[in-house]
Design an enzyme around this catalytic site. Structure first.
Site, PDB file in Angstrom:
ATOM      1  N   ASP A 159      38.272  38.646   7.930  1.00 34.24           N
ATOM      2  CA  ASP A 159      39.562  39.438   7.640  1.00 34.24           C
ATOM      3  C   ASP A 159      40.096  39.008   6.006  1.00 34.24           C
ATOM      4  OD1 ASP A 159      39.033  39.853  10.152  1.00 34.24           O
ATOM      5  OD2 ASP A 159      41.121  39.035  10.694  1.00 34.24           O
ATOM      6  N   SER A 161      40.933  71.972  31.012  1.00 28.98           N
ATOM      7  CA  SER A 161      40.927  70.826  31.988  1.00 28.98           C
ATOM      8  C   SER A 161      39.723  70.838  32.626  1.00 28.98           C
ATOM      9  CB  SER A 161      42.082  70.869  32.667  1.00 28.98           C
ATOM     10  OG  SER A 161      42.313  71.784  33.626  1.00 28.98           O
ATOM     11  N   LEU A 162      39.515  70.063  33.545  1.00 31.46           N
ATOM     12  CA  LEU A 162      38.424  69.904  34.449  1.00 31.46           C
ATOM     13  C   LEU A 162      38.653  69.930  35.936  1.00 31.46           C
ATOM     14  CD1 LEU A 162      36.749  66.825  32.737  1.00 31.46           C
ATOM     15  CD2 LEU A 162      35.626  69.098  32.642  1.00 31.46           C
ATOM     16  N   GLU A 206      29.709  61.292  31.724  1.00 32.85           N
ATOM     17  CA  GLU A 206      30.599  60.140  30.850  1.00 32.85           C
ATOM     18  C   GLU A 206      31.531  59.705  31.669  1.00 32.85           C
ATOM     19  OE1 GLU A 206      31.647  63.411  27.934  1.00 32.85           O
ATOM     20  OE2 GLU A 206      29.782  63.741  27.319  1.00 32.85           O
ATOM     21  N   LYS A 255      35.188  58.945  32.583  1.00 31.78           N
ATOM     22  CA  LYS A 255      36.255  59.921  32.081  1.00 31.78           C
ATOM     23  C   LYS A 255      37.615  58.948  31.977  1.00 31.78           C
ATOM     24  CE  LYS A 255      39.077  63.610  34.093  1.00 31.78           C
ATOM     25  NZ  LYS A 255      40.687  62.935  34.064  1.00 31.78           N
ATOM     26  N   ASP A 273      40.875  57.384  30.958  1.00 31.60           N
ATOM     27  CA  ASP A 273      42.436  57.770  31.094  1.00 31.60           C
ATOM     28  C   ASP A 273      43.372  57.582  30.014  1.00 31.60           C
ATOM     29  OD1 ASP A 273      44.172  58.487  32.864  1.00 31.60           O
ATOM     30  OD2 ASP A 273      44.265  56.987  34.164  1.00 31.60           O
ATOM     31  N   TYR A 300      37.709  57.909  21.728  1.00 31.72           N
ATOM     32  CA  TYR A 300      36.303  58.238  22.049  1.00 31.72           C
ATOM     33  C   TYR A 300      36.005  59.803  21.944  1.00 31.72           C
ATOM     34  CZ  TYR A 300      33.924  53.963  23.766  1.00 31.72           C
ATOM     35  OH  TYR A 300      33.398  52.766  23.707  1.00 31.72           O
ATOM     36  N   LYS A 319      28.523  67.109  32.880  1.00 32.39           N
ATOM     37  CA  LYS A 319      28.560  68.301  32.346  1.00 32.39           C
ATOM     38  C   LYS A 319      27.149  68.871  32.041  1.00 32.39           C
ATOM     39  CE  LYS A 319      32.206  66.582  29.095  1.00 32.39           C
ATOM     40  NZ  LYS A 319      32.492  66.136  27.922  1.00 32.39           N
ATOM     41  N   LYS A 350      36.275  61.864  40.857  1.00 31.51           N
ATOM     42  CA  LYS A 350      37.358  60.904  40.557  1.00 31.51           C
ATOM     43  C   LYS A 350      37.249  59.733  41.494  1.00 31.51           C
ATOM     44  CE  LYS A 350      40.723  62.227  38.362  1.00 31.51           C
ATOM     45  NZ  LYS A 350      41.892  63.058  38.689  1.00 31.51           N
ATOM     46  N   CYS A 385      62.644  23.184  42.199  1.00 39.35           N
ATOM     47  CA  CYS A 385      61.009  23.580  42.661  1.00 39.35           C
ATOM     48  C   CYS A 385      60.952  23.538  44.149  1.00 39.35           C
ATOM     49  CB  CYS A 385      60.245  22.171  42.148  1.00 39.35           C
ATOM     50  SG  CYS A 385      58.573  22.408  43.033  1.00 39.35           S
ATOM     51  N   CYS A 431      58.615  20.273  45.557  1.00 38.58           N
ATOM     52  CA  CYS A 431      59.245  18.963  45.616  1.00 38.58           C
ATOM     53  C   CYS A 431      60.769  18.812  45.232  1.00 38.58           C
ATOM     54  CB  CYS A 431      58.182  18.226  44.492  1.00 38.58           C
ATOM     55  SG  CYS A 431      58.683  18.749  42.795  1.00 38.58           S
ATOM     56  N   CYS A 446      58.461  23.316  36.844  1.00 42.46           N
ATOM     57  CA  CYS A 446      58.864  22.150  37.868  1.00 42.46           C
ATOM     58  C   CYS A 446      58.530  20.908  36.930  1.00 42.46           C
ATOM     59  CB  CYS A 446      58.091  22.075  39.198  1.00 42.46           C
ATOM     60  SG  CYS A 446      57.906  20.484  39.818  1.00 42.46           S
ATOM     61  N   CYS A 468      54.651  16.296  42.143  1.00 36.46           N
ATOM     62  CA  CYS A 468      55.014  17.456  42.894  1.00 36.46           C
ATOM     63  C   CYS A 468      53.468  17.769  43.731  1.00 36.46           C
ATOM     64  CB  CYS A 468      55.135  18.654  41.974  1.00 36.46           C
ATOM     65  SG  CYS A 468      55.118  20.180  42.736  1.00 36.46           S
TER      66      CYS A 468
END
Ligand code: IVH
Length: 676
Positions: free
Chosen positions: A34, A83-84, A116, A118, A120, A226, A293, A317, A411, A414, A429, A435
């Site tokens: 980094d 859409s599908l 592929e 799907k 979300d 993606y 597809k 799905k 607690c 105990c 606790c 305990c």
């Protein structure tokens, strides 16, 4: 005017930064520390400030714009974003395939499908003109969406400029922006710590992050993308198959999912579905199904569209990961470190593939934040390896007389006082080893497979032993006699003899296992391993003070503090002495302060593992100095693959990279002192 030398330096810095970004965010293979990245970025900023004429729009310094928008502009999609259609069963898939074959006039043979995951997330469109990112937009209603250019620019895996030079003059790339599970969990945990609002799921978190007028907010969120297709394409040719188009996108520096496959016929689609469904929980991202597809673009063209969806694709799905149920009550559990966790008792509900009747409510703040009451209808979520949780409450369905949840003052096991450390959300606790709940949890941990591995000492038995007053700490286990054990309820002579033998066998252990088994706060397996390798012996380890501990990889001030507290605690050290007096032993390790046997290697872990989770495998490999990457490339040293491994395994075979199974991985770890 900037001197030619400065122009060249800026150019070279930009190229370097772009390459590092690509390696880190697209290939998931960090290539520089980094600090080096930061240094280069700083220098480039400096140059661009001194010579503003050198600062182009696609410079890596320009990802986060300065200004905050007043509102989102509108973008109309020249090629609509469709859409599908959905399929919910294997039969639905068969009729989909049959329909296609009929439409194509039964060409004979099988259709080739691209499969592929799907994702979300949020569907977006990226427009590149002559290789430079011009515009990012949401799908909206499919015909027009919102202009989110300022926000997509902050996502580091989205190239501001495409690689190579053979891209079309105008290229609209489509895909899904999502939040990886790990980032989501991290972000929510931090929000919870601060007592702020958390997101219900990664999808909402991604949507919320993109819907920001201030790009700085978006930049701070762990978003990923993606790419799964193209829209508008002008002034350039694309290959004849969908899968090849995705490959080209990859060549141009865009991120494409490696978990995809090309298969022949609908039966193979079913196999892909089953394979991915089995790995669903282990994926680093949420998916709600699989998209199939027709791979040949000419056939796609021939099949065409119906209203809002293509005929040539379908989404099968998965069962839902969120469900509604009722909160029946709340119990307060006491963990190994005394942490009090409220656990929701739920009306059992099938979610994420299993029946769930308990879910975590995290802590007192979370109960308050959710404003949840007994009797409420709640949304439970179970995704991945994450424990089920109550994510929200349907206030409008609250019945009369719904009971408020009262957090205990002492607690529940105990009765010791509870304390909450400054800045922490959890109550603990203060009973410590007095305990019974903490005693039980400590013993369960000590006996667990990855710690001392005491075969036959299950949770029920630990419960019995502590409740009967036969053991109150881990050292007490080794004082148990066969006669004592046999006298316990549901315990025969045979099981008692087996347990005594298992206890005896567990005494011969390894230093990393022993350190881990002690259950010192924040000392997980990877840390235990690093400590053992660094100090080599228990004596050296417990003589170490903070400064020496901080030299161990992966040990920060918090862990060091917990360790020192443990070593300074007379009662903890007495338990260690008793354990050793009882015969618990291990070979010292060769001190290898810096020797990291796998340094310089890059590993990929894929598929389902049995003996350890993928995270554990990852931590163990990292502990030995290896890098662990998310995708396979020519730089990969080896791949550890369990059952269900898909495209990563295929890629490894393609590149002729060594592939080992779980047993071989365990052997390798054992060889370096990591207890399998
Ligand atoms: S293809 C014409 N591929 O699913 C084809 N969509 O219900 C349109 N999605 O809005 C989309 N992963 O947000 C496609 N690999 C994938 C996908 C995918 C997720 C989403 C996308 C779309 C929705 C369709």
């Amino acid at each position: 005017m900037a001197a030619a030398e400065v122009v060249r330096e800026a150019q070279s810095l930009r190229e370097k930064l772009d390459t590092w970004n690509y390696q880190y965010y697209v290939l998931d293979q960090p290539s520089v520390p980094d600090v080096e990245y930061d240094r280069a970025m700083l220098r480039l900023r400096e140059i661009e400030q001194a010579h503003p004429e050198l600062a182009s729009d696609d410079s890596p310094t320009r990802r986060v714009g300065g200004e905050v928008l007043q509102q989102f502009g509108q973008v109309s999609h020249e090629v609509p974003m469709l859409s599908l259609d959905n399929a919910f069963s294997a039969e639905d898939m068969l009729s989909f395939n049959r329909r296609l074959l009929e439409r194509l006039g039964d060409p004979g043979g099988e259709l080739e499908y691209a499969c592929e995951p799907k994702l979300d997330g949020i569907a977006v469109s990226l427009l590149y003109r002559d290789g430079v990112l011009q515009r990012g937009a949401t799908r909206g209603d499919g015909n027009s969406g919102e202009d989110i250019t300022h926000n997509v620019r902050t996502i580091r895996s989205i190239p501001l400029r495409l690689h190579g030079d053979d891209y079309p003059h105008l290229l609209e790339v489509r895909g899904e922006i999502y939040m990886p599970r790990e980032g989501f969990e991290r972000m929510n945990a931090a929000a919870r710590e601060r007592g702020e609002k958390t997101f219900v799921n990664p999808r909402n978190a991604a949507a919320g992050s993109l819907r920001q007028l201030d790009p700085k907010v978006t930049a701070s969120r762990p978003l990923q993308m993606y790419c799964y297709g193209v829209g508008l394409v002008q002034g350039g040719e694309l290959p004849a198959r969908h899968s090849q188009v995705l490959e080209r996108l990859g060549d141009w520096g865009l991120r494409v999912n490696g978990d995809t496959a090309v298969v022949q016929g609908i039966q193979a689609c079913a196999e892909y579905y089953e394979g991915l469904a089995a790995r669903r929980d282990a994926l680093p991202y949420d998916i709600d199904g699989i998209v199939f597809k027709v791979n040949e673009l000419a056939l796609q063209q021939e099949l065409g569209f119906v209203s809002r969806a293509p005929r040539w694709a379908i989404a099968r799905k998965f069962p839902a990961q969120e469900e509604l149920t009722r909160l029946l009550g709340v119990e307060f559990q006491v963990g190994r470190t005394g942490a009090i966790t409220p656990v929701a008792r739920l009306d059992p509900v099938f979610v994420g593939g299993v029946t769930v009747s308990n879910a975590t409510l995290h802590n007192a703040d979370e109960i308050e934040r959710l404003d949840v009451r007994v009797g409420d209808t709640v949304i439970v979520r179970r995704a991945g390896d994450v424990i089920p949780q109550v994510v929200s409450v349907l206030r409008e369905r609250r019945p009369r007389g719904a009971r408020r949840i009262v957090f205990p003052a002492t607690c529940p096991v105990c009765d010791s006082p509870l304390e909450r450390a400054e800045g922490e959300a959890v109550w603990r606790c203060m009973g410590g080893l007095v305990c019974a709940a903490q005693q039980k949890a400590a013993i369960r941990h000590f006996a667990s497979r990855r710690a001392m591995d005491i075969d036959g000492l299950g949770d029920k038995l630990v419960e019995q032993l502590v409740d009967a007053g036969m053991v109150d700490n881990v050292a007490g286990l080794y004082q148990l006699t066969q006669a004592q054990l046999a006298a316990l309820e549901r315990m025969g002579e045979k099981s008692a003899a087996n347990l005594v033998a298992a206890l005896e066998a567990s005494k011969q252990t390894s230093l990393p296992r022993f350190i881990y088994a002690l259950g010192i706060r924040e000392v997980g397996e990877a840390t235990a391993l690093n400590l053992a390798r660094h100090f080599g012996s228990w004596e050296k380890l417990c003589a170490a003070r903070e400064e020496a501990l901080l030299e161990v990889p992966d040990v920060g001030p918090v862990v060091a503090d917990h360790l020192v507290q443990f070593f300074d605690s007379a009662s903890s050290m007495a338990v260690v002495r008793q354990l050793r007096a009882a015969g618990v032993r291990w070979p010292d390790l060769e001190i290898s302060a810096d020797a990291q046997p796998l340094a310089g290697q890059t590993w990929v872990v894929t598929g389902k593992l049995e003996a350890l989770t993928r995270d554990e495998a990852k931590a163990a490999l990292q502990g030995l100095g290896a890098k662990v990457a998310g995708s396979v490339s020519a730089k990969t040293t080896a791949v550890a693959a369990g059952p269900g491994a898909g495209s990563k395994l295929a890629r490894a075979r393609e590149l002729d990279i060594e592939v080992i199974d779980e047993q071989a991985l365990l052997d390798l770890l054992a060889q370096h002192g990591v207890a399998p």
